[in-house]
Design a protein around this motif. Structure first.
Motif, PDB file in Angstrom:
ATOM      1  N   LEU A  81      -8.084  -4.562  -7.186  1.00  0.00           N
ATOM      2  CA  LEU A  81      -7.161  -5.001  -6.148  1.00  0.00           C
ATOM      3  C   LEU A  81      -7.859  -4.800  -4.820  1.00  0.00           C
ATOM      4  CD1 LEU A  81      -4.331  -5.839  -5.110  1.00  0.00           C
ATOM      5  CD2 LEU A  81      -3.747  -3.398  -5.128  1.00  0.00           C
ATOM      6  N   THR A  82      -8.043  -5.880  -4.082  1.00  0.00           N
ATOM      7  CA  THR A  82      -8.689  -5.788  -2.777  1.00  0.00           C
ATOM      8  C   THR A  82      -7.607  -5.660  -1.710  1.00  0.00           C
ATOM      9  OG1 THR A  82     -10.524  -7.133  -3.564  1.00  0.00           O
ATOM     10  CG2 THR A  82     -10.269  -6.934  -1.182  1.00  0.00           C
ATOM     11  N   VAL A  83      -7.727  -4.635  -0.903  1.00  0.00           N
ATOM     12  CA  VAL A  83      -6.770  -4.347   0.159  1.00  0.00           C
ATOM     13  C   VAL A  83      -7.554  -4.193   1.451  1.00  0.00           C
ATOM     14  CG1 VAL A  83      -5.033  -2.677   0.949  1.00  0.00           C
ATOM     15  CG2 VAL A  83      -5.285  -3.130  -1.481  1.00  0.00           C
ATOM     16  N   THR A  84      -7.058  -4.785   2.528  1.00  0.00           N
ATOM     17  CA  THR A  84      -7.752  -4.633   3.804  1.00  0.00           C
ATOM     18  C   THR A  84      -7.549  -3.222   4.343  1.00  0.00           C
ATOM     19  OG1 THR A  84      -5.864  -5.301   5.162  1.00  0.00           O
ATOM     20  CG2 THR A  84      -7.323  -7.066   4.371  1.00  0.00           C
ATOM     21  N   GLU A  85      -8.407  -2.835   5.280  1.00  0.00           N
ATOM     22  CA  GLU A  85      -8.290  -1.508   5.873  1.00  0.00           C
ATOM     23  C   GLU A  85      -6.943  -1.354   6.573  1.00  0.00           C
ATOM     24  OE1 GLU A  85     -10.826   1.605   8.638  1.00  0.00           O
ATOM     25  OE2 GLU A  85     -11.545  -0.430   8.403  1.00  0.00           O
ATOM     26  N   LYS A  86      -6.470  -2.415   7.209  1.00  0.00           N
ATOM     27  CA  LYS A  86      -5.174  -2.370   7.894  1.00  0.00           C
ATOM     28  C   LYS A  86      -4.045  -2.140   6.885  1.00  0.00           C
ATOM     29  CE  LYS A  86      -2.365  -4.896  11.225  1.00  0.00           C
ATOM     30  NZ  LYS A  86      -2.253  -6.099  12.060  1.00  0.00           N
ATOM     31  N   GLN A  87      -4.096  -2.820   5.756  1.00  0.00           N
ATOM     32  CA  GLN A  87      -3.079  -2.634   4.718  1.00  0.00           C
ATOM     33  C   GLN A  87      -3.146  -1.217   4.155  1.00  0.00           C
ATOM     34  OE1 GLN A  87      -4.477  -5.869   2.294  1.00  0.00           O
ATOM     35  NE2 GLN A  87      -2.719  -7.171   2.823  1.00  0.00           N
ATOM     36  N   SER A 127      -4.219   1.462   5.589  1.00  0.00           N
ATOM     37  CA  SER A 127      -3.800   2.460   6.571  1.00  0.00           C
ATOM     38  C   SER A 127      -2.279   2.586   6.650  1.00  0.00           C
ATOM     39  CB  SER A 127      -4.364   2.129   7.949  1.00  0.00           C
ATOM     40  OG  SER A 127      -3.735   0.985   8.485  1.00  0.00           O
ATOM     41  N   LYS A 128      -1.564   1.584   6.139  1.00  0.00           N
ATOM     42  CA  LYS A 128      -0.103   1.637   6.152  1.00  0.00           C
ATOM     43  C   LYS A 128       0.480   2.338   4.920  1.00  0.00           C
ATOM     44  CE  LYS A 128       0.507  -2.455   8.986  1.00  0.00           C
ATOM     45  NZ  LYS A 128       1.089  -3.797   9.087  1.00  0.00           N
ATOM     46  N   MET A 129      -0.384   2.830   4.021  1.00  0.00           N
ATOM     47  CA  MET A 129       0.082   3.503   2.824  1.00  0.00           C
ATOM     48  C   MET A 129       0.761   4.814   3.201  1.00  0.00           C
ATOM     49  SD  MET A 129      -1.970   4.797  -0.588  1.00  0.00           S
ATOM     50  CE  MET A 129      -3.415   5.114   0.364  1.00  0.00           C
TER      51      MET A 129
END
Length: 71
Positions: A42-48, A50-52
């Motif tokens: 699963l590829t997740v951007t750094e921005k996504q 950081s919202k975890m």
């Protein structure tokens, strides 16, 4: 483990710089996949990422941390 960090049991993460690096990592994983078992990517951007939010409960321990003695 090739720069992966265990996020939780059986879940590993790795930060890569760009989509070119993602494609290279995917290629390497495909070439070295296990004979048995699965790898889910699963590829997740750094921005996504950081919202975890991480929600944890109270840590419970069976070790008593006290100086009280029972006779």
């Amino acid at each position: 483990m090739n720069g992966f960090i265990m996020l939780q049991e059986s879940v590993y993460v790795k930060l890569v710089l760009n989509t070119t690096s993602v494609k290279l990592l995917e290629k390497q994983l495909r070439e070295h996949k296990p004979v048995e078992g699965n790898i889910c990517l699963l590829t997740v951007t750094e921005k996504q990422y950081s919202k975890m939010e991480i929600l944890t409960g109270e840590v419970q321990s069976e070790v008593l941390d006290t100086t009280e003695r029972v006779i």
